[in-house]
Scaffold this active site. Structure first.
Site, short mmCIF file in Angstrom:
data_model
loop_
_atom_site.label_atom_id
_atom_site.label_comp_id
_atom_site.label_asym_id
_atom_site.label_seq_id
_atom_site.Cartn_x
_atom_site.Cartn_y
_atom_site.Cartn_z
N LYS A 140 0.92 -1.29 -0.01
CA LYS A 140 0.02 -0.11 0.12
C LYS A 140 0.72 1.28 -0.19
O LYS A 140 0.48 1.99 -0.78
CB LYS A 140 -0.90 0.02 1.35
CG LYS A 140 -1.87 -0.86 1.41
CD LYS A 140 -2.75 -0.88 2.43
CE LYS A 140 -2.32 -0.59 3.86
NZ LYS A 140 -1.78 -2.27 4.45
N ARG A 171 11.26 -3.89 9.95
CA ARG A 171 10.95 -2.60 10.57
C ARG A 171 10.68 -3.16 12.30
O ARG A 171 10.79 -4.19 12.52
CB ARG A 171 9.58 -2.06 10.33
CG ARG A 171 9.22 -0.83 10.19
CD ARG A 171 7.87 -0.27 9.25
NE ARG A 171 6.68 -0.57 10.01
CZ ARG A 171 5.46 -0.43 9.50
NH1 ARG A 171 5.54 0.00 8.18
NH2 ARG A 171 4.57 -1.18 10.05
N ARG A 188 -0.54 -8.82 13.82
CA ARG A 188 -1.04 -7.73 13.15
C ARG A 188 -1.85 -8.61 11.84
O ARG A 188 -2.99 -7.76 11.40
CB ARG A 188 0.17 -7.12 12.28
CG ARG A 188 0.71 -5.85 13.42
CD ARG A 188 1.94 -5.35 12.68
NE ARG A 188 1.93 -4.87 11.64
CZ ARG A 188 3.09 -4.64 10.84
NH1 ARG A 188 4.03 -5.12 11.30
NH2 ARG A 188 2.98 -3.95 9.97
N ARG A 207 11.31 -7.04 5.44
CA ARG A 207 11.33 -5.39 5.70
C ARG A 207 12.28 -4.92 7.13
O ARG A 207 12.87 -3.99 6.77
CB ARG A 207 9.86 -4.88 5.71
CG ARG A 207 9.70 -3.60 5.73
CD ARG A 207 8.18 -3.28 5.37
NE ARG A 207 7.27 -3.43 6.45
CZ ARG A 207 5.91 -3.24 6.39
NH1 ARG A 207 5.55 -2.91 5.53
NH2 ARG A 207 5.13 -3.54 7.60
N ARG A 250 -9.14 1.37 9.08
CA ARG A 250 -8.71 0.02 9.53
C ARG A 250 -9.93 -0.74 10.29
O ARG A 250 -9.68 -1.94 10.67
CB ARG A 250 -7.15 0.16 10.49
CG ARG A 250 -6.03 -0.35 9.60
CD ARG A 250 -4.92 -0.20 10.54
NE ARG A 250 -3.66 -0.81 10.38
CZ ARG A 250 -2.76 -0.59 9.89
NH1 ARG A 250 -2.83 0.74 8.87
NH2 ARG A 250 -1.63 -1.26 9.29
P1 AMP Z 1 1.08 0.68 9.31
O1 AMP Z 1 2.63 1.63 9.02
O2 AMP Z 1 0.16 1.14 8.41
O3 AMP Z 1 1.45 -0.74 8.97
O4 AMP Z 1 0.86 1.13 10.68
C1 AMP Z 1 1.70 0.57 11.69
C2 AMP Z 1 0.94 0.41 13.19
O5 AMP Z 1 0.37 1.83 13.34
C3 AMP Z 1 -0.28 -0.17 13.10
O6 AMP Z 1 0.22 -1.95 13.34
C4 AMP Z 1 -1.12 0.17 14.14
O7 AMP Z 1 -0.50 -0.12 15.39
C5 AMP Z 1 -0.78 1.57 13.70
N1 AMP Z 1 -1.92 2.20 12.99
C6 AMP Z 1 -1.58 2.72 11.76
N2 AMP Z 1 -2.80 3.10 11.20
C7 AMP Z 1 -3.91 2.82 12.06
C8 AMP Z 1 -5.24 2.83 12.02
N3 AMP Z 1 -5.84 3.38 10.93
N4 AMP Z 1 -5.71 2.56 13.12
C9 AMP Z 1 -5.23 2.02 14.30
N5 AMP Z 1 -3.96 1.78 14.28
C10 AMP Z 1 -3.17 2.29 13.02
#
Ligand code: AMP
Length: 187
Positions: A14, A131, A142, A129, A90
């Site tokens: 994404k 991270r 996740r 990755r 989400r």
């Molecule tokens: P991402 O980079 O999109 O994988 O987001 C990393 C982490 O940030 C996720 O595992 C969540 O803990 C938090 N996070 C990001 N976007 C959201 C969202 N829309 N709602 C809740 N938590 C989020």
């Protein structure tokens, strides 16, 4: 003007695809993950709270995330150029809050791009990755959280007839091209 949501499991690409479309068509790329990681880095109150959830692979509470998005969508660049939402919504509550915000802004979504990737490929990509929140245990959590809380949005947007599914494995340029087609862009 582009108004799109990128939906899909962690590791679907994404961020990569959103970044490409954002650069090429000069549209604000809004990644809640990036916003939260920035807050963690800066050591703000938001960052401190967010980190406790991110470290476990849990979702940050809806009220916090919805507040962040509401603030960001009210900026003038969004009004002028639209938005590419990456990692939001989400949960169903976030999707409903987004609908309400966009209705108030008179900016309905053009499309939701659902990037679909097989489970084995996701785990492989996330482990590669490396991270901070990409350890095997956190990845597993996740994916569970994605299935339980985020995957229902596929039906939610499908019923609104704005969902477009793109298979997210293979040539990166080819995937971008498919997304551009669904968005009615030249490519
Ligand atoms: P991402 O980079 O999109 O994988 O987001 C990393 C982490 O940030 C996720 O595992 C969540 O803990 C938090 N996070 C990001 N976007 C959201 C969202 N829309 N709602 C809740 N938590 C989020």
């Amino acid at each position: 003007m582009i108004k799109v949501v990128f939906l899909g499991p962690p590791g679907a690409g994404k961020g990569t695809q959103a970044e490409r479309i954002a650069k090429k068509y000069n549209v604000p790329h809004i990644s809640t993950g990036d916003i939260l990681r920035e807050a963690v880095k800066e050591g703000t109150e938001l960052g401190r709270i967010a980190k406790s959830y991110m470290d476990k692979g849990e979702l940050v509470p809806d009220e916090i995330i919805i507040g962040i998005i509401k603030e960001r969508l009210s900026q003038p660049d969004v009004k002028e150029r639209g938005f590419i939402l990456d990692g939001f919504p989400r949960t169903l509550a976030q999707a409903e809050a987004l609908d309400k915000m966009l209705e108030e802004l008179s900016m309905p979504l053009d499309r939701v791009i659902y990037l679909n990737v097989d489970d084995e490929e996701i785990v492989k990509r996330l482990l590669a990755r490396g991270r901070a929140d990409d350890t095997e245990e956190v990845i597993r959590n996740r994916l569970r959280v994605y299935r339980e809380q985020t995957a229902p949005l596929i039906d939610y947007y499908s019923e609104k007839c704005i969902l477009a599914e793109v298979y997210g494995v293979g040539d990166i340029d080819g995937i971008t091209k498919k997304i551009e087609e669904f968005l009615g862009l030249e490519g």
